[in-house]
Scaffold this active site. Structure first.
Site, PDB file in Angstrom:
ATOM      1  N   ASP A 166      34.679  64.989  61.668  1.00 23.47           N
ATOM      2  CA  ASP A 166      34.171  65.480  60.373  1.00 23.47           C
ATOM      3  C   ASP A 166      33.090  64.574  59.812  1.00 23.47           C
ATOM      4  O   ASP A 166      32.132  65.025  59.199  1.00 23.47           O
ATOM      5  CB  ASP A 166      35.316  65.542  59.341  1.00 23.47           C
ATOM      6  CG  ASP A 166      35.939  66.926  59.294  1.00 23.47           C
ATOM      7  OD1 ASP A 166      35.484  67.794  60.060  1.00 23.47           O
ATOM      8  OD2 ASP A 166      36.868  67.133  58.492  1.00 23.47           O
TER       9      ASP A 166
ATOM     10  N   HIS B 243      34.146  63.896  48.207  1.00 22.84           N
ATOM     11  CA  HIS B 243      35.418  63.649  48.908  1.00 22.84           C
ATOM     12  C   HIS B 243      35.625  62.197  49.343  1.00 22.84           C
ATOM     13  O   HIS B 243      36.728  61.840  49.754  1.00 22.84           O
ATOM     14  CB  HIS B 243      35.524  64.532  50.159  1.00 22.84           C
ATOM     15  CG  HIS B 243      35.528  66.002  49.878  1.00 22.84           C
ATOM     16  ND1 HIS B 243      36.445  66.605  49.037  1.00 22.84           N
ATOM     17  CD2 HIS B 243      34.718  66.996  50.336  1.00 22.84           C
ATOM     18  CE1 HIS B 243      36.204  67.910  48.986  1.00 22.84           C
ATOM     19  NE2 HIS B 243      35.161  68.174  49.756  1.00 22.84           N
TER      20      HIS B 243
ATOM     21  N   GLY C  69      35.713  64.514  54.547  1.00 23.44           N
ATOM     22  CA  GLY C  69      35.022  65.775  54.281  1.00 23.44           C
ATOM     23  C   GLY C  69      33.506  65.670  54.234  1.00 23.44           C
ATOM     24  O   GLY C  69      32.888  66.139  53.283  1.00 23.44           O
TER      25      GLY C  69
ATOM     26  N   ASP D 269      32.016  73.239  43.205  1.00 24.42           N
ATOM     27  CA  ASP D 269      32.041  73.340  44.666  1.00 24.42           C
ATOM     28  C   ASP D 269      33.267  74.187  45.051  1.00 24.42           C
ATOM     29  O   ASP D 269      34.258  74.184  44.327  1.00 24.42           O
ATOM     30  CB  ASP D 269      32.190  71.907  45.212  1.00 24.42           C
ATOM     31  CG  ASP D 269      31.905  71.759  46.681  1.00 24.42           C
ATOM     32  OD1 ASP D 269      32.717  72.233  47.485  1.00 24.42           O
ATOM     33  OD2 ASP D 269      30.892  71.118  47.040  1.00 24.42           O
TER      34      ASP D 269
ATOM     35  N   HIS E 255      35.299  73.487  47.265  1.00 28.93           N
ATOM     36  CA  HIS E 255      36.371  72.541  47.608  1.00 28.93           C
ATOM     37  C   HIS E 255      36.763  71.700  46.393  1.00 28.93           C
ATOM     38  O   HIS E 255      35.918  71.372  45.559  1.00 28.93           O
ATOM     39  CB  HIS E 255      35.931  71.609  48.746  1.00 28.93           C
ATOM     40  CG  HIS E 255      35.580  72.338  50.001  1.00 28.93           C
ATOM     41  ND1 HIS E 255      34.276  72.695  50.315  1.00 28.93           N
ATOM     42  CD2 HIS E 255      36.358  72.812  51.008  1.00 28.93           C
ATOM     43  CE1 HIS E 255      34.272  73.350  51.474  1.00 28.93           C
ATOM     44  NE2 HIS E 255      35.510  73.425  51.910  1.00 28.93           N
TER      45      HIS E 255
ATOM     46  N   ASP F  72      28.583  75.824  48.136  1.00 25.33           N
ATOM     47  CA  ASP F  72      29.441  76.532  49.091  1.00 25.33           C
ATOM     48  C   ASP F  72      30.357  77.526  48.384  1.00 25.33           C
ATOM     49  O   ASP F  72      31.160  78.206  49.014  1.00 25.33           O
ATOM     50  CB  ASP F  72      30.245  75.545  49.957  1.00 25.33           C
ATOM     51  CG  ASP F  72      30.872  74.433  49.151  1.00 25.33           C
ATOM     52  OD1 ASP F  72      30.876  74.512  47.907  1.00 25.33           O
ATOM     53  OD2 ASP F  72      31.371  73.472  49.767  1.00 25.33           O
TER      54      ASP F  72
ATOM     55  N   TYR G 134      26.591  75.336  53.001  1.00 26.83           N
ATOM     56  CA  TYR G 134      26.419  75.289  54.454  1.00 26.83           C
ATOM     57  C   TYR G 134      25.638  76.472  55.017  1.00 26.83           C
ATOM     58  O   TYR G 134      25.472  76.569  56.221  1.00 26.83           O
ATOM     59  CB  TYR G 134      27.805  75.130  55.107  1.00 26.83           C
ATOM     60  CG  TYR G 134      28.493  73.930  54.506  1.00 26.83           C
ATOM     61  CD1 TYR G 134      28.099  72.636  54.852  1.00 26.83           C
ATOM     62  CD2 TYR G 134      29.433  74.070  53.482  1.00 26.83           C
ATOM     63  CE1 TYR G 134      28.641  71.522  54.239  1.00 26.83           C
ATOM     64  CE2 TYR G 134      29.984  72.959  52.864  1.00 26.83           C
ATOM     65  CZ  TYR G 134      29.587  71.692  53.242  1.00 26.83           C
ATOM     66  OH  TYR G 134      30.109  70.597  52.627  1.00 26.83           O
TER      67      TYR G 134
END
EC number: 3.5.1.98
Length: 430
Positions: free
Chosen positions: A95, A137, A145, A172, A174, A261, A300
């Site tokens: 990652d 992250h 992340g 985001d 996430h 994202d 992304y």
């Protein structure tokens, strides 16, 4: 407030030239695309453009452990096989790969957020933008992340030198776990994250029940959402919660992480937001007229990331942008229709029922009622900005050859468009 906000925008072309690897979803190239789109709409003429300083290891160690910073500084793709224990300890690998110029990449995006916070602290602007930042992250001692250095935490620490209370908002897809974790025990930072929540969705944290602990109890707000949330329901929830948060907490500064994202059709996302729906959040936060630091984050499907952050730059400048994208170096990425707005085109079903969203909203507002109105913070004496040694060319050994990469760094890039005097943001005068 002056009628026109003064906006500082931070960008260094080198941040977009690093490469995470062929199959990695993180493409820093999206930052070059964003910047060129901003230039093509002439938005740079309405802002002050700065190249950020590269954050010093000692600045990064304001939050991160010194040994982790040192390791990031030292590791290269060619030597990583010699350090399998450290690679595992610091969570580097699939990652968070090791790539060429990794440390410099971290220094640039973190430097941008730190500089942005300093300009706000010194009242040199009303809004500061660093689209390269927002890597939410990263942890104190490890990467996570796709994030290595936590620019947001470093920026918030900077803002706390001048502001009793800082509000952090994250849109985001996430959960903003790294920021929440860093400030989980304090009432001086309130973190509010709107994100997809589920055991199988990274990072697996961000339940509405996670509210902070000790002095920080009820100062962490999580808005866990399901797949497919659309503009209307997101906007309603966002406006209701953020209005109440600002009214209750009275922040001196706001940090807004605009991870793209959460847009419909993102390669790693699962929401149905249109670019206008995403930008509506930025517009709403701007209306409070509170010093504002805006960063990027995830995203992304890179042409949509560039569209989104360009529209949001326009929103921050009160500039309505024509839908037809002007010619620019990356125009082929936006073909065939070359339009700025993409239809949200409900890609997946909205699994967020009215009753589910209502339950979440009630719970969040209930938690907000548990905190005293604008917590009183004893203001400490403001610590000085970090002492940063001046680089003295006279002391450099002329016999030491600078490698080509370093020499290239000293050349002003002609695709960045700095207007007027540009010597690294005059940081030494501040």
């Amino acid at each position: 407030m002056p009628s026109k906000d003064k906006i500082a925008y931070f960008y260094d072309g080198d941040v977009g030239s690093v490469y995470f690897g062929p199959n990695h979803p993180m493409k820093p190239h999206r930052l070059c695309m964003t910047h060129h789109l901003v230039l093509s709409y002439d938005l740079h003429k309405k802002m002050e453009i700065y190249r950020p300083h590269k954050a010093y290891p000692v600045e990064l160690a304001q939050f991160h452990s010194a040994d982790y910073v040192e390791f990031l500084h030292r590791i290269t793709p060619d030597t990583q096989h010699l350090f399998s224990n450290e690679m595992a300890r610091y969570n580097l690998g699939e990652d968070c790969p090791v790539f060429d110029n990794l440390f410099e990449f971290c220094q640039i995006y973190a430097g941008g957020t730190i500089d942005a916070a300093r300009r706000l602290n010194n009242k040199l602007c009303d809004i500061a933008i660093n689209w390269a930042g927002g890597l939410h992250h990263a942890k104190k001692c490890e990467a996570s992340g796709f994030c290595y250095i936590h620019d947001l935490v470093l920026g918030i620490l900077e803002l706390l030198k001048h502001h009793a209370r800082v509000l952090y908002i994250d849109i985001d897809v996430h959960h903003g776990d790294g920021v929440e974790e860093a400030f989980y025990f304090t009432d001086r930072v309130m973190t509010v994250s709107f994100h997809k929540f589920g055991d199988l969705f990274f990072p697996g944290t961000g339940d509405v029940k996670e509210v902070g602990e000790r002095e920080g109890k009820f100062y962490a707000i999580n808005v866990p959402l399901k797949d497919g949330i659309d503009d209307a329901s997101f906007s309603r929830l966002f406006n209701t919660i953020i209005s109440k948060v600002v009214e209750t907490y009275l922040p001196g500064a706001i940090v807004l992480q605009c991870g793209a994202d959460s847009l419909a059709g993102d390669r790693l996302g699962c929401f149905n937001l249109s670019i206008d729906g995403h930008a509506e959040c930025v517009k709403f936060v701007k209306k409070f007229n509170i010093p504002l630091l805006v960063t990027g984050g995830g995203g992304y499907t890179k042409e949509n990331v560039a569209r989104c952050w360009t529209v949001e730059t326009g929103v921050l400048l009160d500039s309505e942008l024509p839908n037809e994208i002007p010619d620019n170096e990356y125009i082929k990425y936006f073909s065939p229709d070359c339009s700025l707005r993409i239809p949200s085109g409900h890609i997946q079903e909205n699994l967020n029922s009215k009753s589910y969203l209502s339950t979440i909203k009630i719970q969040v507002l209930e938690n907000l009622r548990c905190i005293q109105h604008a917590p009183s913070v004893q203001m400490q004496e403001v610590p000085p900005d970090f002492y940063i040694p001046d680089f003295d060319e006279d002391e450099q050994n002329p016999d030491e050859r600078l490698d080509q990469h370093t020499q290239d760094k000293n050349i002003q890039r002609d695709d960045e468009y700095y207007e007027g005097d540009n010597d690294n943001d005059h940081m030494e005068d501040m």
